[in-house]
Design a protein around this motif. Structure first.
Motif, PDB file in Angstrom:
ATOM      1  N   LYS A 133      38.145  47.868  49.484  1.00  0.00           N
ATOM      2  CA  LYS A 133      37.962  46.448  49.153  1.00  0.00           C
ATOM      3  C   LYS A 133      36.873  46.243  48.113  1.00  0.00           C
ATOM      4  CE  LYS A 133      40.963  45.391  52.373  1.00  0.00           C
ATOM      5  NZ  LYS A 133      41.570  46.744  52.440  1.00  0.00           N
ATOM      6  N   SER A 134      36.039  47.243  47.935  1.00  0.00           N
ATOM      7  CA  SER A 134      34.954  47.158  46.956  1.00  0.00           C
ATOM      8  C   SER A 134      34.815  48.506  46.281  1.00  0.00           C
ATOM      9  CB  SER A 134      33.645  46.769  47.659  1.00  0.00           C
ATOM     10  OG  SER A 134      32.575  46.763  46.724  1.00  0.00           O
ATOM     11  N   GLU A 151      35.196  43.673  43.399  1.00  0.00           N
ATOM     12  CA  GLU A 151      35.517  43.167  44.744  1.00  0.00           C
ATOM     13  C   GLU A 151      35.733  41.673  44.607  1.00  0.00           C
ATOM     14  OE1 GLU A 151      31.955  44.267  46.888  1.00  0.00           O
ATOM     15  OE2 GLU A 151      30.867  42.502  46.197  1.00  0.00           O
ATOM     16  N   CYS A 189      43.331  48.513  41.922  1.00  0.00           N
ATOM     17  CA  CYS A 189      43.086  47.094  41.700  1.00  0.00           C
ATOM     18  C   CYS A 189      44.423  46.387  41.614  1.00  0.00           C
ATOM     19  CB  CYS A 189      42.293  46.949  40.389  1.00  0.00           C
ATOM     20  SG  CYS A 189      41.683  45.307  40.037  1.00  0.00           S
ATOM     21  N   ARG A 231      43.625  37.268  47.734  1.00  0.00           N
ATOM     22  CA  ARG A 231      42.794  36.991  48.911  1.00  0.00           C
ATOM     23  C   ARG A 231      43.561  37.313  50.192  1.00  0.00           C
ATOM     24  NH1 ARG A 231      41.356  32.908  45.343  1.00  0.00           N
ATOM     25  NH2 ARG A 231      42.600  31.254  46.283  1.00  0.00           N
ATOM     26  N   GLY A 263      43.228  40.967  50.269  1.00  0.00           N
ATOM     27  CA  GLY A 263      41.814  41.347  50.315  1.00  0.00           C
ATOM     28  C   GLY A 263      41.344  42.301  49.233  1.00  0.00           C
ATOM     29  N   LEU A 264      42.146  42.544  48.229  1.00  0.00           N
ATOM     30  CA  LEU A 264      41.779  43.542  47.222  1.00  0.00           C
ATOM     31  C   LEU A 264      41.165  42.903  45.977  1.00  0.00           C
ATOM     32  CD1 LEU A 264      44.718  46.116  47.179  1.00  0.00           C
ATOM     33  CD2 LEU A 264      42.656  46.049  48.596  1.00  0.00           C
ATOM     34  N   THR A 286      38.871  39.083  39.696  1.00  0.00           N
ATOM     35  CA  THR A 286      37.757  40.022  39.610  1.00  0.00           C
ATOM     36  C   THR A 286      37.590  40.505  38.177  1.00  0.00           C
ATOM     37  OG1 THR A 286      38.539  40.775  41.783  1.00  0.00           O
ATOM     38  CG2 THR A 286      36.714  41.981  40.783  1.00  0.00           C
TER      39      THR A 286
END
Lengths: 507, 507
Positions: free
Chosen positions: A96-97, A112, A296, A330, A333-334, A368
């Motif tokens: 996720k980050s 993230e 991503c 969202r 969650g990526l 992002t």
């Protein structure tokens, strides 16, 4: 120092500003905007899973099909039918980050949700500027464009701004990587055009950064962009790139490029269902190749002119598709990549308006990484030096908004309000004197002089001022500090691999 | 019909679009953005009340001071000290929703939080276009600019786009009102330049709309803009305008025009404290003159170049001030006006970028009325015909976002996804064929043709295409239907009042 000021200084010899705002680490300050209700987003996600399960996706790469098969997919010739539990497993294992590493820690980019990074336009076959006109891109153009990219903190990663068409395809990947590494300390890009080219790139970056193989694989030192072939196809080099990047711990930004009405349904909802399905299929392949591989989620969806089929960017439909992508990102969650752009042929009001309108779609969608955020003309057929500069003004203003604005009692300034009488002015107030040098953003290319002054100075428009700025950067460019031994080793590597025949792209 | 399409047809003779989107009634679809925390907004509001109570505001108009005195204010010479309970009473009596009446119900504009209306740039002494160059504004320019304003549904009210400098000041108000009434059916504007001019305007509008005096007073048929003289002064004509408009039930849009670092503190928080205080003082006067009078909270706060003192627009500070104004407007619950704008000298990339950046500040701030949203150059010294057109493209795209995008199962289009094979295209899919004529926004001035086609057609930039569009509008303009007897009566009125000596402005 922000090179905005460097460009300005080259032009005007004005003293450097005392103002310091960090443009390197941006957190999105904009409230996320929804295009569809949450239940419709869920319906869209479900529809995408149905597409993968029932209709399947065509995968040309036999090794990729093997990976999907081992993961539980049903294979029917080249068609791969991916069950939703496979997608869910991939989304659970995808990080996720992700910290992407620059040459120095200050150039790292963390991807993230909630963070924000910008890239100039990528992949253009042509370059244009007011001094030299429009021409096929060259390695010299790429070098200058990377120098410009390096010079602005608000551009966070180096993309392939232009195709170096004067370098043959079997050597181009090395020439472009050399430019990225020697002209910039930002996160570099590699094409996915077959394993031999990718391995050349990995080796160049690993050695130039002075890393062991294990150190290289442990973090993400470069990235690629994986475009699916919409609708519903993953071709050979893209599949191979996903596998190679995943297995070496490097970042794959997966971006179905879907134009509503052309290679995607004419509706935003339909196009995003297809785009989401393709992205999920590619994420799944990445995680099958290496669970936990950095990946991503991406989208680049706009519409076409239904009279001519010409692509359009910065439209209301492009904006809305970005919002939907943000909702889907969202949902899963990526970290994710979105894109602006313009279909204009020169850097005029249309170009500025489309690019900024598309940008706001990305900003309100919570992207992002926003790519093609500066310089993209003709829907990506040309990168404009001047447009990079004029678009950078907007990106820098967005970065200023990220910094926030204080509202302490001292900022509310009752003392200053007491000090200045009705119809007086605040120029000389103590409150002003203490702050005037650092209070406001100073424009990069904007000229606020009045019509008389501006006319006396030659009535120079923003584009021609931008020419002066990029020329000042290119003429005075100093690359970031680097070990000369590593530069020599890089050049030796290229010479050796060139003598060996280079690496033709695979397709 | 949207006149965007009219303009396009004049240029290309393309068939009218089947697409119909209502640009007349816009609700803001953007999530409101905050610049300051709620407690700091409260602190700012409290500081503004302290400014009014302790420091006071200079009111040059004796009658206005009498009203404040009768309302409980402490008067010290020309200084008026307004207690917070007076402000609270005014905010309680000011209406939260106001229907402004056009010539026909379809042109009514409802002002309340959550609604959105746009105006082109106002108050410019000069006009410019590519055909005739930059010149002092004339009544002929104003007539053409009102025709352009009338022709686009996304412009909701008529502002004083340009000063008709060829008409003497004692007659100008009548000439401009005649143009507004005969060339447009949208809500007209009146200057507040003393009671005689205001009364001329009220009488012209009342009779032209065929209203009794009571009918006129019962609803808001026109509006004025009240600029305070920052810092902390309300001059004679502004105070008189507030009183006259309130007592006749007409709309006053109260707009302190504060430039941070010049006539306001250098900080956003300080400038907005001052702006808010001045707006509250004027709202209070309006409600003292006539409780329940229609009044619109307003702000127009940007910054200056601290090297030259030149005003700047579309900056990060301008954007942030708009956000704060939106928070304050929601705090007091009133409809409110915000503003975009540009300091550029021609309609280049700077002009487009500043105007759109400022617009997004207004949109995310939730502005009810956004003025200077199209055409404003040189910080309001010049209105550009071409810039109106290129900015209208952005406003129309914003209006498209207001319309929303469907996401039904039919839009998700699983059938179309089943129909088109991998790497096929959707141009001929049944799903596309059923929708392609109405699915996408068609650009007003945007040209999506490729570089070759565009070059063959003369490489015309957006500005020159815009010239073709506004000329097509002006050359083919047909005013909205109106009673010829009322037109004759309007002209008789002007002739009579001219013979009587007109009405010099008061100051």
């Amino acid at each position: 120092m922000s090179a905005g000021r460097r460009g300005r200084r080259a032009r005007t010899e004005a003293p450097a500003s005392a103002r310091k705002v960090d443009y390197r680490n941006l957190r999105n300050p904009f409230p996320p905007m929804a295009a569809f209700s949450e239940d419709r987003i869920e319906a869209l996600h479900e529809a995408s899973l149905s597409v993968l399960e029932e209709l399947g996706i065509k995968v040309l790469h036999p090794g990729a099909r093997d990976l999907y098969r081992q993961g539980g997919a049903r294979i029917d010739g080249e068609m791969v039918h991916i069950g939703r539990e496979m997608v869910e497993a991939a989304l659970a294992s995808a990080p996720k980050s992700i910290r992407m590493r620059g040459a120095v820690p200050d150039r790292d980019v963390v991807l993230e949700l909630g963070r924000m990074a910008f890239q100039p336009g990528a992949g253009c076959p042509h370059a244009t500027d007011l001094a030299r006109g429009r021409r096929p891109g060259t390695i010299a153009d790429f070098r200058e464009l990377v120098q410009i990219t390096q010079s602005f903190d608000v551009l966070h990663m180096v993309p392939p701004l232009v195709e170096a068409q004067d370098v043959p395809m079997h050597l181009r990947h090395m020439a472009m990587t050399e430019v990225e590494l020697t002209q910039s300390d930002k996160v570099p890009f590699l094409y996915s055009r077959g394993t031999p080219q990718v391995m050349d790139g990995f080796e160049m970056i690993r050695d130039f950064r002075g890393l062991s193989d294990a150190e290289f694989r442990a973090q993400s030192w470069c990235y690629t962009i994986i475009n699916t072939n919409s609708p519903r196809t993953i071709d050979m080099p893209m599949a191979q790139g996903l596998i190679d990047f995943a297995r070496h711990g490097q970042m794959a930004i997966i971006t179905p490029f879907t134009l509503m009405g052309a290679m995607a349904p004419v509706t935003v909802a339909g196009a995003m269902t297809l785009s989401h399905a393709e992205a999920l299929a590619a994420i799944t392949l990445s995680q099958l190749a290496q669970p936990g591989a950095p990946v991503c989620y991406g989208t680049f969806t706009s519409n076409v002119d239904m009279k001519s089929g010409a692509p359009a960017f910065g439209t209301p439909e492009h904006f809305t598709a970005s919002l939907v992508a943000g909702q889907l990102a969202r949902r899963i969650g990526l970290p994710w990549r979105c894109a602006g752009g313009s279909a204009a042929n020169i850097n005029d009001a249309q170009a500025a308006n489309e690019t900024q309108f598309g940008l706001w779609g990305c900003l309100l969608a919570g992207a992002t990484v926003t790519i093609h955020a500066a310089g993209w003309l003709e829907g990506g057929l040309t990168v404009s030096y001047e447009k990079i500069i004029t678009d950078l003004e907007v990106l820098q203003m967005v970065a200023e908004l990220c910094a926030g604005t204080p509202a302490t009692d001292a900022d509310i300034a009752l003392d200053a309000l007491r000090e200045v009488p009705p119809m007086g002015h605040f120029f000389g107030a103590a409150h002003t004197m203490a702050r005037y040098q650092t209070q406001f953003y100073e424009p990069l290319v904007g000229d606020w002089s009045n019509f008389g002054q501006w006319s006396e100075r030659g009535a120079v428009d923003a584009n021609h001022r931008a020419t002066g700025i990029w020329r000042g950067i290119v003429d005075n460019f100093e690359p970031p500090p680097m070990d000369p031994d590593r530069v020599a080793a890089l050049q030796d590597f290229i010479a050796r691999r060139t003598a060996e025949g280079g690496a033709p792209p695979e397709s």
